[in-house]
Design a protein around this motif. Structure first.
Motif, short mmCIF file in Angstrom:
data_model
loop_
_atom_site.label_atom_id
_atom_site.label_comp_id
_atom_site.label_asym_id
_atom_site.label_seq_id
_atom_site.Cartn_x
_atom_site.Cartn_y
_atom_site.Cartn_z
N ALA A 145 7.29 0.68 -23.48
CA ALA A 145 6.87 1.88 -22.75
C ALA A 145 5.43 1.74 -22.26
O ALA A 145 5.11 2.11 -21.12
N GLU A 146 4.56 1.21 -23.11
CA GLU A 146 3.17 1.00 -22.71
C GLU A 146 3.08 -0.04 -21.59
O GLU A 146 2.30 0.12 -20.63
N PHE A 147 3.86 -1.09 -21.72
CA PHE A 147 3.84 -2.16 -20.72
C PHE A 147 4.35 -1.64 -19.36
O PHE A 147 3.81 -1.96 -18.30
N GLU A 148 5.38 -0.80 -19.40
CA GLU A 148 5.91 -0.23 -18.17
C GLU A 148 4.88 0.67 -17.49
O GLU A 148 4.77 0.68 -16.26
N ALA A 149 4.12 1.43 -18.29
CA ALA A 149 3.06 2.27 -17.71
C ALA A 149 1.99 1.41 -17.05
O ALA A 149 1.48 1.76 -15.97
N TYR A 150 1.67 0.29 -17.68
CA TYR A 150 0.67 -0.62 -17.11
C TYR A 150 1.17 -1.24 -15.81
O TYR A 150 0.38 -1.49 -14.89
N LYS A 151 2.46 -1.45 -15.71
CA LYS A 151 3.03 -2.07 -14.51
C LYS A 151 2.91 -1.19 -13.27
O LYS A 151 3.11 -1.68 -12.15
N GLN A 152 2.57 0.08 -13.46
CA GLN A 152 2.48 1.00 -12.33
C GLN A 152 1.14 0.95 -11.61
O GLN A 152 0.97 1.58 -10.57
N ILE A 153 0.17 0.22 -12.16
CA ILE A 153 -1.16 0.22 -11.55
C ILE A 153 -1.41 -1.07 -10.76
O ILE A 153 -0.72 -2.07 -10.92
N GLY A 154 -2.43 -1.01 -9.92
CA GLY A 154 -2.72 -2.11 -9.02
C GLY A 154 -3.07 -3.41 -9.71
O GLY A 154 -2.75 -4.49 -9.20
N GLU A 155 -3.74 -3.34 -10.85
CA GLU A 155 -4.14 -4.57 -11.53
C GLU A 155 -2.92 -5.42 -11.87
O GLU A 155 -2.95 -6.65 -11.72
N GLN A 200 0.25 -4.99 -10.45
CA GLN A 200 1.04 -5.25 -9.25
C GLN A 200 0.43 -6.32 -8.35
O GLN A 200 1.15 -7.09 -7.72
N GLN A 201 -0.90 -6.37 -8.31
CA GLN A 201 -1.54 -7.30 -7.38
C GLN A 201 -2.07 -8.58 -8.05
O GLN A 201 -2.27 -9.59 -7.36
N SER A 244 -4.81 3.18 -10.23
CA SER A 244 -4.07 3.48 -9.01
C SER A 244 -3.49 2.18 -8.48
O SER A 244 -3.83 1.09 -8.95
N THR A 245 -2.60 2.30 -7.52
CA THR A 245 -1.99 1.10 -6.95
C THR A 245 -2.87 0.45 -5.90
O THR A 245 -2.64 -0.69 -5.51
N GLU A 246 -3.91 1.18 -5.45
CA GLU A 246 -4.77 0.66 -4.38
C GLU A 246 -5.87 -0.25 -4.90
O GLU A 246 -6.34 -1.15 -4.18
#
Length: 358
Positions: free
Chosen positions: A75-85, A87-88, A165-167
């Protein structure tokens, strides 16, 4: 008659000032200051391992414990996957759950240590208060230091939130500087207050030290250097050059001034790296003058200041040469905290000449 009344009044003031246990309070504050130095070191490791965004929520109570089972970790890892760090940067690099657990540990430990500092400050403060062991005039200062600790935690969360954020892929270097400088200011405040209390324990009617003109000059010079250092860390500007004294084969590196000089002064990694490495010598000059002045009062303080800034300069250069080796860079930040403590000691010593013990 007036003389007798004045003498009695002075004795009453001296007795009132001596009320409490200043020596015990001083030892307690010095111990808290020591833990804050450790906190600064852990914060540096957290930054250098890019761990600061690994925990995407602030849970003051439940966040004390790390995930206890695989479901919670996912669950923690999935939350981390939502941010730009992620994803990018980390996602494309193939980050695994084991990799995530490593960066999670450092951010969790950093937050846990912050909670620990809050406890070892607030609980003894309450005990000293109940026991009426705090000398007259020191309660507001001790409460102010407690408030600074609370602000430190708040600023830390705002820093983390700036990168969620994702940006963006990193925290704001402005919030990072506020977070770090608040910690160092709190460290200096603890040292200063402890020294005042220690002196009060030795001289019952001793007045608190005051910052002199030289003290302000040194403080401002060091503040600018620490601010530049925080911005360099926040922008990963330490990687702008792996050579010293030249950058890009020249003394003054090329930098982006197309958005204006102010933007360059606050955002360009090459210019900030350049300013940080050369403003250091302005701070050194101020610190040498301070150390020479303190030698007349306490030779150990003079040695501490000289040793701290000397080692700090060496570690700064080696950090550049090693391409920001994590342990060298961590040592650089640790000695920076010790330099703040030594500087506070020196400024306090010369400030005593302005504080009469009459």
């Amino acid at each position: 008659m007036d003389s007798l009344e004045h003498s009695q009044s002075a004795d009453e003031v001296a007795t009132q000032r001596h009320h409490g246990r200043p020596a015990a309070l001083a030892r307690w504050l010095m111990a808290v200051a020591g833990v804050i130095v450790i906190m600064v070191v852990v914060g540096g490791i957290t930054r250098l391992t890019e761990s600061g965004l690994s925990i995407t929520e602030w849970k003051p109570v439940t966040g004390t414990l790390p995930p206890m089972n695989e479901t919670q970790w996912q669950a923690e890892f999935e939350a981390y996957k939502q941010i730009g760090e992620y994803q990018q940067i980390n996602g494309p690099a193939g980050m695994t759950l084991a990799d995530y657990k490593f960066i999670y540990f450092w951010e969790w430990f950093h937050r846990l240590l912050g909670r620990f500092i809050g406890l070892i400050y607030a609980l003894p403060l309450a005990w000293f208060w109940i026991k009426r062991a705090i000398p007259t005039g020191y309660k507001p200062r001790l409460l102010a230091l407690l408030a600074l600790g609370g602000l430190q935690g708040t600023f830390g969360w705002y820093m983390v939130r700036s990168g969620l954020s994702t940006e963006v892929t990193d925290v704001s270097h402005f919030w990072l500087s506020i977070h770090l400088l608040t910690a160092l200011f709190t460290l200096a405040g603890l040292i200063w207050t402890a020294l005042d209390l220690r002196r009060l324990g030795q001289i019952p009617n001793a007045r608190p030290a005051r910052i002199t003109g030289l003290g302000w000059i040194v403080s401002i010079a060091l503040f600018i250097q620490l601010l530049l250092g925080a911005w360099v860390a926040g922008l990963n500007a330490g990687l702008a050059s792996d050579s010293w004294p030249l950058m890009q084969g020249r003394l003054v590196p090329e930098f982006d001034a197309t958005k204006g000089l102010w933007w360059a002064l606050t955002h360009d990694p090459y210019l900030l790296h350049f300013l940080h490495r050369w403003w250091a010598w302005v701070a050194v000059i101020a610190l040498v003058v301070l150390a020479r002045r303190t030698r007349a009062f306490d030779r150990q303080a003079s040695i501490a200041i000289h040793s701290a800034f000397g080692l700090q300069i060496i570690l700064g250069i080696v950090t550049v040469w090693t391409g920001v080796n994590i342990w060298v860079a961590t040592a650089h930040q640790a000695v920076g905290a010790l330099l703040v403590a030594a500087t506070a000691w020196g400024i306090h010593l010369i400030g005593r000449t302005k504080s009469s013990t009459q």
